[in-house]
Design a protein around this motif. Structure first.
Motif, PDB file in Angstrom:
ATOM      1  N   GLY A 146       7.598  17.126  30.453  1.00  0.00           N
ATOM      2  CA  GLY A 146       6.517  17.200  31.245  1.00  0.00           C
ATOM      3  C   GLY A 146       5.293  17.417  30.433  1.00  0.00           C
ATOM      4  O   GLY A 146       4.076  17.646  31.212  1.00  0.00           O
ATOM      5  N   LEU A 147       5.021  17.838  29.260  1.00  0.00           N
ATOM      6  CA  LEU A 147       4.151  18.210  28.516  1.00  0.00           C
ATOM      7  C   LEU A 147       3.072  16.951  28.045  1.00  0.00           C
ATOM      8  O   LEU A 147       2.191  16.892  27.955  1.00  0.00           O
ATOM      9  CB  LEU A 147       4.626  18.726  27.192  1.00  0.00           C
ATOM     10  N   VAL A 148       4.207  15.640  28.032  1.00  0.00           N
ATOM     11  CA  VAL A 148       3.166  14.497  27.497  1.00  0.00           C
ATOM     12  C   VAL A 148       2.316  13.912  28.690  1.00  0.00           C
ATOM     13  O   VAL A 148       2.794  13.812  29.722  1.00  0.00           O
ATOM     14  CB  VAL A 148       4.145  13.322  27.198  1.00  0.00           C
ATOM     15  N   VAL A 235      -0.514  33.096  23.134  1.00  0.00           N
ATOM     16  CA  VAL A 235      -0.094  33.775  21.893  1.00  0.00           C
ATOM     17  C   VAL A 235       0.424  32.647  20.801  1.00  0.00           C
ATOM     18  O   VAL A 235       0.037  32.595  19.639  1.00  0.00           O
ATOM     19  CB  VAL A 235       1.057  34.461  21.917  1.00  0.00           C
ATOM     20  N   TRP A 236       0.915  31.371  21.391  1.00  0.00           N
ATOM     21  CA  TRP A 236       1.500  30.186  20.543  1.00  0.00           C
ATOM     22  C   TRP A 236       0.184  29.527  19.998  1.00  0.00           C
ATOM     23  O   TRP A 236       0.336  29.399  18.928  1.00  0.00           O
ATOM     24  CB  TRP A 236       2.047  29.327  21.587  1.00  0.00           C
ATOM     25  N   GLY A 300      -0.930  25.826  23.372  1.00  0.00           N
ATOM     26  CA  GLY A 300      -0.191  26.682  24.293  1.00  0.00           C
ATOM     27  C   GLY A 300       1.163  26.817  24.526  1.00  0.00           C
ATOM     28  O   GLY A 300       1.767  27.468  25.562  1.00  0.00           O
ATOM     29  N   THR A 301       2.181  25.899  23.716  1.00  0.00           N
ATOM     30  CA  THR A 301       3.407  26.018  23.961  1.00  0.00           C
ATOM     31  C   THR A 301       3.905  26.170  22.388  1.00  0.00           C
ATOM     32  O   THR A 301       3.184  25.974  21.367  1.00  0.00           O
ATOM     33  CB  THR A 301       4.037  24.668  24.259  1.00  0.00           C
ATOM     34  N   PRO A 302       5.303  26.548  22.374  1.00  0.00           N
ATOM     35  CA  PRO A 302       6.126  26.849  21.087  1.00  0.00           C
ATOM     36  C   PRO A 302       5.752  25.558  20.215  1.00  0.00           C
ATOM     37  O   PRO A 302       5.790  25.921  18.933  1.00  0.00           O
ATOM     38  CB  PRO A 302       7.457  27.195  21.529  1.00  0.00           C
ATOM     39  N   LEU A 303       5.777  24.453  20.886  1.00  0.00           N
ATOM     40  CA  LEU A 303       5.789  22.966  20.084  1.00  0.00           C
ATOM     41  C   LEU A 303       4.510  23.183  18.880  1.00  0.00           C
ATOM     42  O   LEU A 303       4.461  22.449  17.908  1.00  0.00           O
ATOM     43  CB  LEU A 303       5.736  22.159  21.218  1.00  0.00           C
ATOM     44  N   VAL A 304       3.362  23.769  19.514  1.00  0.00           N
ATOM     45  CA  VAL A 304       2.280  23.549  18.616  1.00  0.00           C
ATOM     46  C   VAL A 304       2.294  24.443  17.445  1.00  0.00           C
ATOM     47  O   VAL A 304       1.908  24.163  16.223  1.00  0.00           O
ATOM     48  CB  VAL A 304       1.023  24.064  19.183  1.00  0.00           C
ATOM     49  N   LEU A 305       3.005  25.645  17.393  1.00  0.00           N
ATOM     50  CA  LEU A 305       3.229  26.417  16.340  1.00  0.00           C
ATOM     51  C   LEU A 305       4.341  25.822  15.466  1.00  0.00           C
ATOM     52  O   LEU A 305       3.897  25.809  14.061  1.00  0.00           O
ATOM     53  CB  LEU A 305       3.739  27.647  16.901  1.00  0.00           C
TER      54      LEU A 305
END
Length: 336
Positions: A146-148, A235-236, A300-305
């Protein structure tokens, strides 16, 4: 007629990039005075931007109250990028007038922009940025369903106008943020440690301050700390900003100049801003995370890190390998 006694300081000889602020004109009060002047000029810049936004709102038929200020997303995009770009004259004024040194010392250990090296770094940045974009869709489906986004662009005219603004202003916005964070901040911290032979220069504190690590940590984490203060729950994104900032700061020290940091910032921001506009997410460009670094998608998600770490790591390895024999890491001394 000016004499050499009144000329601004030249590059200090045999110093790494973070130490170029420790010129013959440096005094103990130079750093606090520079910080004060920078803060004052930044305040007046903020007032000028607020006034410009208010004028645009009035012309558009809005009232003076902040809640009624409504301008188009294109104007917001332009104001956001332009406000960052205007850091360039502020920083150059502080360096040239307050610190009384040549502005070229802010750019590299050679006292100038090394355009050939900048072009090389820009070419290197294309691969990790492209891989980050290519990896986003499959990773998003697995890690964050759902992020896309599925919004439209808002029309061809909106997309074209936004792209004109992005292509014209993003290079200046990216350069301004690197000049401020990896330039001015790193060199102000690096200038604090006394040289060997100076009073207190042999102390443990001076040796630590002369090392690159305090400057790298300050220049690499300052924006992340400011972002965390205004977005305490994100935090991410904060961690991703710290990774990108530390990578850019380390490369600035390692390559002896800002070219590598600016190149990655420009390429990354151009790609991510274009995607935001194409997907109808132009309003997100006004956030500190995106204007601050042009982070990969998934903020804003672990994906960005995950994407930021991979992207910065790959770019850092490539640039560090190329820099071994292609660039100077220390200044050669004052120019005559």
């Amino acid at each position: 007629m000016r004499t050499n006694a009144f000329a601004c300081a030249e590059l200090p000889p045999g110093e790494a990039y973070h130490r170029l602020g420790r010129t013959s004109s440096f005094r103990w009060w130079t750093t606090p005075l520079a910080l004060f002047c920078f803060a004052v000029l930044l305040f007046f810049l903020w007032l000028a931007i607020l006034l410009a936004v208010t004028i645009v709102a009035i012309v558009g038929g809005s009232g003076l109250a902040p809640d009624s200020v409504r301008i188009s997303e294109i104007a917001q995009l332009a104001f956001g990028l332009l406000s960052s770009a205007l850091l360039i004259p502020i920083v150059l004024f502080v360096v040239r007038v307050i610190q009384w040194r040549r502005v070229g010392s802010l750019l590299s250990v050679e006292g100038r922009v090394r355009w050939g090296w900048m072009a090389t770094c820009t070419a290197v940045a294309v691969l990790p940025v492209a891989l980050g974009v290519a990896a986003f869709l499959p990773l998003a489906r697995v890690l964050q369903p759902g992020l896309v986004p599925h919004q439209g662009t808002g029309g061809t005219e909106v997309f074209a106008a936004a792209m004109v603004v992005i292509l014209l202003l993003v290079p200046f916005q990216s350069a301004a943020e690197e000049i401020t964070l990896r330039g001015l901040v790193m060199q102000m911290v690096g200038a604090l440690g006394a040289r060997r032979g100076e009073r207190g220069g042999d102390s443990a504190v001076a040796r630590v301050l002369r090392s690159p690590w305090p400057a790298v940590l300050a220049g690499g984490t300052l924006f992340a700390a400011l972002y965390l203060a205004t977005h305490p729950g994100d935090v991410w994104t904060t961690a991703a900003l710290a990774v990108m900032g530390l990578g850019a700061a380390w490369l600035t020290w390692r390559t002896g100049g800002l070219e590598a940091a600016i190149a990655l910032h420009v390429v990354n921001s151009l790609v991510q801003f274009t995607l935001c506009v194409f997907e109808g997410r132009m309003s997100e460009i006004g956030t500190g995370a995106i204007v601050g670094a042009g982070l990969p998608l998934g903020a804003g998600t672990p994906l960005v890190l995950l994407l930021t770490t991979a992207q910065v790591g790959l770019y850092t390895l490539g640039v560090a390998w190329l820099a071994r024999r292609r660039v100077r890491r220390e200044s050669a001394g004052a120019r005559r």
